[in-house]
Scaffold this active site. Sequence first.
Site, PDB file in Angstrom:
ATOM      1  N   SER A 321      25.698  11.363  49.776  1.00 12.71           N
ATOM      2  CA  SER A 321      24.298  11.601  49.410  1.00 12.71           C
ATOM      3  C   SER A 321      23.463  11.875  50.654  1.00 12.71           C
ATOM      4  O   SER A 321      22.613  12.773  50.658  1.00 12.71           O
ATOM      5  CB  SER A 321      23.735  10.389  48.665  1.00 12.71           C
ATOM      6  N   TRP A 324      24.330  15.328  51.905  1.00  8.63           N
ATOM      7  CA  TRP A 324      23.775  16.348  51.018  1.00  8.63           C
ATOM      8  C   TRP A 324      22.372  16.749  51.476  1.00  8.63           C
ATOM      9  O   TRP A 324      21.967  17.911  51.339  1.00  8.63           O
ATOM     10  CB  TRP A 324      23.728  15.826  49.580  1.00  8.63           C
ATOM     11  N   HIS A 325      21.645  15.789  52.026  1.00  6.24           N
ATOM     12  CA  HIS A 325      20.255  16.053  52.396  1.00  6.24           C
ATOM     13  C   HIS A 325      20.120  16.953  53.615  1.00  6.24           C
ATOM     14  O   HIS A 325      19.074  17.572  53.795  1.00  6.24           O
ATOM     15  CB  HIS A 325      19.512  14.734  52.645  1.00  6.24           C
ATOM     16  N   GLY A 326      21.127  17.020  54.447  1.00 10.50           N
ATOM     17  CA  GLY A 326      20.960  17.900  55.596  1.00 10.50           C
ATOM     18  C   GLY A 326      22.072  17.766  56.614  1.00 10.50           C
ATOM     19  O   GLY A 326      22.819  16.781  56.627  1.00 10.50           O
ATOM     20  N   PHE A 482      16.416  21.156  51.691  1.00  9.61           N
ATOM     21  CA  PHE A 482      17.700  20.606  51.288  1.00  9.61           C
ATOM     22  C   PHE A 482      18.348  21.451  50.202  1.00  9.61           C
ATOM     23  O   PHE A 482      19.478  21.203  49.836  1.00  9.61           O
ATOM     24  CB  PHE A 482      17.523  19.164  50.779  1.00  9.61           C
TER      25      PHE A 482
END
Length: 482
Positions: A321, A324-326, A482
């Site tokens: 997770s 996933w954001h960056g 994102f």
Amino acid sequence: MLFNSYEFALFLPIVFVLYWFVANKNLKLQNALLVVVSYVFYCWWDWRFGFLLAFSTLLDFYSGQAIERSTSKANKKLWLIISVGINLGFLCFFKYYNFFAESFAEMLEMMGFTVHMSTLNIILPVGISFYTFHGLSYVFDIYNDKAKPVDDLVTYAVFVSFFPLLVAGPIERASHLLPQFMVKRNLDYNRVIDGSFQIVWGLFKKIVIADSAASLVDGIFGDEVASGSIRALGAVLFAFQIYCDFSGYSDVALGVAKFFGISLMTNFKYPYFSRDIAEFWRRWHISLSTWFRDYLYIPLGGSKGGTWMKVRNTFIIFLVSGFWHGANWTFVFWGFLNALYFLPLLLTNRNRNNLEVVAANSALPSVREFFGILITFILTVFAWIFFRAASMKAAFTYIGQMLQPSLLKFPKLKGADNTTLLIVVLMIIIMLSVEWLYRRREYAFNGIYLKKLPLQLFIIMALVSLIYLFGGEQASFIYFQF
């Protein structure tokens, strides 16, 4: 095209009129219209992005049909691998290529090798993480016999590209959203009014609070000599900036969808009223949390195995997770930190203690609930420092400068920033007060337009006036990156 732009203020009523008063008698025409306007909306940033969206749509549409037609498990798996592999391949290339290249070069240099690794000037397509996950959920559900593929490409295309959720979610499931595009919708003026309230509330959070806080946060995080108390203030302000920015976007998305007779899943449920970290993650970015739960955590075994499996799966889902954001180690560490927060609750089987709304039968929280909310908020604010920082070094430097004796001094900013701070704090207090009063509802003000109309008109006009007064430069939403 930004929700908080004048272009969108013109775009939305035009689409609304075409949808309800031109294409209203033909379901396929309505869906086709939504596809066209969604691509216009998306290509407003860069027309080249539209080709990638179209390719992803065609890939998953035909992969879903191929999986359904396959007579053997091996063929089904092959088509699933093709779809997932290509989707994740594009996502990794556009989002993570430079990150991996630079990290690999740094690792080799630490080992004593001289490296001249070039990186590409890659433009990250807006919303690629969101619509990629839309398509993946569709093919996963077909592969697992939880859904049937649609035969109409236009219907599937509008599911993927529906403009309110296209660039920053919520991440919808085919089982929830696709059926809504397969039945006739009727214009419901109550839903339009309700959607209008939700849009205004979302824009209030974004423009009045998030954008105003952003200038203060940028200044504090960029100030090399700020005191400890100012550093702490900056972290708290960023916590409200990112919440009001992202939940504000989600409110606008849900409100706009109601204009077209479509219901999207709620993405935020007052997360800063959470009494522990587990509850926070049931209330923050719900569509992403539940996506990882259903398509990663549960397939890995979820909580059914022994203690080691539970711990392993928890860390996997939080680390993924974060990533996933960056493409930055700060996001990975942010996920790791939240996994550490979550671990004691998991090991003591207290991760599902707070399932009901806080202070369900009273106006104020109990002493225990209050301190639970306070501690959870402090832990969350600390983790947000890594989310906001440009690098791990910058994050630890910021924390080191925050944890100084000056942390106990009253924070005082420079010049006009003090006035801005007072205004932002006042707006945050108003926002939190309203959300506390309506914490049992889908969003603040949900449904109140049905009674005490003069008072509600006054409130809505006050919010619109604030939005107009604070609306200056059209700032992008944080989650667009994102």
